[in-house]
Write an enzyme that holds these catalytic residues in place. Structure first.
Site, PDB file in Angstrom:
ATOM      1  N   ASN A  13      15.289  76.988 -16.448  1.00 20.87           N
ATOM      2  CA  ASN A  13      16.379  77.278 -17.371  1.00 20.87           C
ATOM      3  C   ASN A  13      15.764  77.755 -18.688  1.00 20.87           C
ATOM      4  OD1 ASN A  13      18.231  76.881 -19.543  1.00 20.87           O
ATOM      5  ND2 ASN A  13      19.499  75.616 -18.212  1.00 20.87           N
ATOM      6  N   HIS A  16      16.661  77.549 -23.870  1.00 21.13           N
ATOM      7  CA  HIS A  16      16.093  77.120 -25.153  1.00 21.13           C
ATOM      8  C   HIS A  16      15.110  78.120 -25.736  1.00 21.13           C
ATOM      9  CE1 HIS A  16      18.484  73.650 -25.216  1.00 21.13           C
ATOM     10  NE2 HIS A  16      17.968  73.155 -24.106  1.00 21.13           N
ATOM     11  N   HIS A  58      22.596  79.905 -19.149  1.00 21.42           N
ATOM     12  CA  HIS A  58      23.948  79.408 -19.398  1.00 21.42           C
ATOM     13  C   HIS A  58      24.567  80.233 -20.525  1.00 21.42           C
ATOM     14  CE1 HIS A  58      26.597  75.643 -20.475  1.00 21.42           C
ATOM     15  NE2 HIS A  58      27.315  76.693 -20.145  1.00 21.42           N
ATOM     16  N   ARG A  60      27.260  80.285 -22.843  1.00 20.67           N
ATOM     17  CA  ARG A  60      28.286  79.361 -23.339  1.00 20.67           C
ATOM     18  C   ARG A  60      29.398  80.124 -24.035  1.00 20.67           C
ATOM     19  NH1 ARG A  60      25.910  73.839 -23.526  1.00 20.67           N
ATOM     20  NH2 ARG A  60      27.989  73.332 -24.241  1.00 20.67           N
ATOM     21  N   ARG A  64      26.025  80.122 -28.243  1.00 18.09           N
ATOM     22  CA  ARG A  64      25.082  79.521 -29.193  1.00 18.09           C
ATOM     23  C   ARG A  64      23.631  79.865 -28.876  1.00 18.09           C
ATOM     24  NH1 ARG A  64      26.062  73.268 -27.768  1.00 18.09           N
ATOM     25  NH2 ARG A  64      28.131  74.028 -28.203  1.00 18.09           N
ATOM     26  N   GLU A  85      24.771  79.911 -15.133  1.00 21.39           N
ATOM     27  CA  GLU A  85      25.455  78.647 -15.428  1.00 21.39           C
ATOM     28  C   GLU A  85      26.626  78.948 -16.359  1.00 21.39           C
ATOM     29  OE1 GLU A  85      22.743  75.534 -16.651  1.00 21.39           O
ATOM     30  OE2 GLU A  85      24.361  74.573 -17.761  1.00 21.39           O
ATOM     31  N   THR A 116      24.887  70.449 -22.240  1.00 23.27           N
ATOM     32  CA  THR A 116      25.849  69.939 -21.277  1.00 23.27           C
ATOM     33  C   THR A 116      25.623  68.445 -21.089  1.00 23.27           C
ATOM     34  OG1 THR A 116      25.617  72.050 -20.197  1.00 23.27           O
ATOM     35  CG2 THR A 116      26.774  70.355 -18.971  1.00 23.27           C
ATOM     36  N   GLU A 166      24.881  70.499  -7.856  1.00 24.68           N
ATOM     37  CA  GLU A 166      23.714  70.110  -8.642  1.00 24.68           C
ATOM     38  C   GLU A 166      24.008  68.726  -9.194  1.00 24.68           C
ATOM     39  OE1 GLU A 166      21.970  72.988 -11.324  1.00 24.68           O
ATOM     40  OE2 GLU A 166      21.411  71.408 -12.731  1.00 24.68           O
ATOM     41  N   HIS A 206      18.909  68.353 -15.328  1.00 30.18           N
ATOM     42  CA  HIS A 206      19.215  67.841 -16.672  1.00 30.18           C
ATOM     43  C   HIS A 206      18.306  66.665 -17.029  1.00 30.18           C
ATOM     44  CE1 HIS A 206      21.961  67.884 -20.202  1.00 30.18           C
ATOM     45  NE2 HIS A 206      21.318  66.752 -20.390  1.00 30.18           N
TER      46      HIS A 206
HETATM   47  N1  PXP Z   1      21.204  71.982 -15.071  1.00 30.70           N
HETATM   48  C1  PXP Z   1      22.319  72.087 -15.839  1.00 30.70           C
HETATM   49  C2  PXP Z   1      23.617  72.260 -15.146  1.00 30.70           C
HETATM   50  C3  PXP Z   1      22.262  72.055 -17.243  1.00 30.70           C
HETATM   51  O1  PXP Z   1      23.379  72.154 -17.974  1.00 30.70           O
HETATM   52  C4  PXP Z   1      21.010  71.915 -17.851  1.00 30.70           C
HETATM   53  C5  PXP Z   1      20.910  71.862 -19.337  1.00 30.70           C
HETATM   54  O2  PXP Z   1      21.257  73.055 -19.911  1.00 30.70           O
HETATM   55  C6  PXP Z   1      19.872  71.853 -17.029  1.00 30.70           C
HETATM   56  C7  PXP Z   1      20.007  71.858 -15.646  1.00 30.70           C
HETATM   57  C8  PXP Z   1      18.496  71.774 -17.606  1.00 30.70           C
HETATM   58  O3  PXP Z   1      18.370  70.614 -18.352  1.00 30.70           O
HETATM   59  P1  PXP Z   1      17.078  70.388 -19.216  1.00 30.70           P
HETATM   60  O4  PXP Z   1      17.053  71.479 -20.260  1.00 30.70           O
HETATM   61  O5  PXP Z   1      17.266  69.049 -19.799  1.00 30.70           O
HETATM   62  O6  PXP Z   1      15.907  70.483 -18.306  1.00 30.70           O
END
Ligand code: PXP
Length: 252
Positions: A13, A16, A58, A60, A64, A85, A116, A166, A206
């Protein structure tokens, strides 16, 4: 109880990376997402080169971090699979149906969250989620429902014939240093067993990091883990390719 290790896929993901970009060049990034640093699509391509099996972004509602142009460029440029996402708003659903990514992961969305926080309430929003799952399936897009490891939510996901789920690992990750850790891990294991029995493909994500990954991979039937924050954080110290390789090493 121990479970045999098997090869689990890694979805990275990259949200960030976009968060860092937005921290400095928000106005420019809105219009010229690929011209200010750091570019999440270039970052995603490096993740792929280092062995990522898929890329998650993702988009959003409040934009953001990831911007529309990021999703479009990622869809054009990445070589593995784009996991889009998203919340269930009409606008974002329409974009997914236009782009046709490999998969979509449906998540709850509320503007106050930093990220999330809870799973999608499939039980409470069955009609809307059913509509989106059907639309995606008809468009040839795999749907994954991001849900808590809860018996009723897993049953509802199976009932709606979502091919993937998931499992939300956040409660386990938050409990990692506390008394509830073993219990939360067991809830995830039970949820994975139930989902597999119902014919669902089981992903998880997550709050997974380089420490808790050793326990997370003991959850049975895992197909793919979606991991973001810890990999982006590690990349600040060792570079993104090394960060991805280190995480992949846990999954072989
Ligand atoms: N899966 C989903 C559905 C998420 O919303 C997130 C966070 O954006 C992640 C995985 C990844 O989480 P993390 O950034 O904590 O590894």
């Amino acid at each position: 109880m121990t479970y045999p290790a098997s090869k689990i896929l890694l979805g990275v993901n990259v949200d960030h990376c976009a968060t860092v970009r937005q921290a400095r060049f928000r106005e420019h990034a809105m219009d010229h997402g690929n011209e200010v640093e750091p570019d999440p699509v270039a970052f995603a391509l490096l993740c792929e080169q280092a062995g990522a099996d898929g890329i998650t972004m993702h988009l959003r509602e409040d934009r953001r971090h990831v911007q529309d142009s990021d999703i479009r460029r990622a869809h054009e440029q990445i070589n593995t699979r784009l996991n889009f996402e998203m919340g269930c708003s009409d606008e974002i659903v329409a974009l997914a149906l236009e782009l046709k990514p490999h998969s979509v992961c449906l998540v709850p969305e509320s503007r106050e969250e930093v990220t999330t926080e809870g799973g999608l309430d499939v039980v409470g929003q069955k009609a809307r989620v059913a509509d989106v799952v059907t639309a995606m399936t008809e468009a040839g897009i795999i749907t994954s429902l991001f849900i808590d490891p809860d018996v009723a939510q897993i049953e509802a996901a199976a009932e709606l014939q979502s091919p993937w789920i998931e499992l939300h690992t956040g409660a386990y990750a938050n409990a990692y240093y506390g008394d509830g850790r073993a219990a939360e891990l067991q809830v995830l294991r039970d949820g994975a067993i139930q989902a597999h029995r119902l014919g669902l493909v089981v992903n998880a994500g997550h709050g997974i990091n380089y420490l808790n990954i050793e326990e997370v991979i003991t959850i049975p039937h895992l197909h793919e883990l979606n991991i973001g924050h810890t990999i982006v954080s590690r990349a600040l110290f060792v570079g993104i390719e090394q960060a991805v390789r280190e995480m992949k090493a846990f999954l072989i």
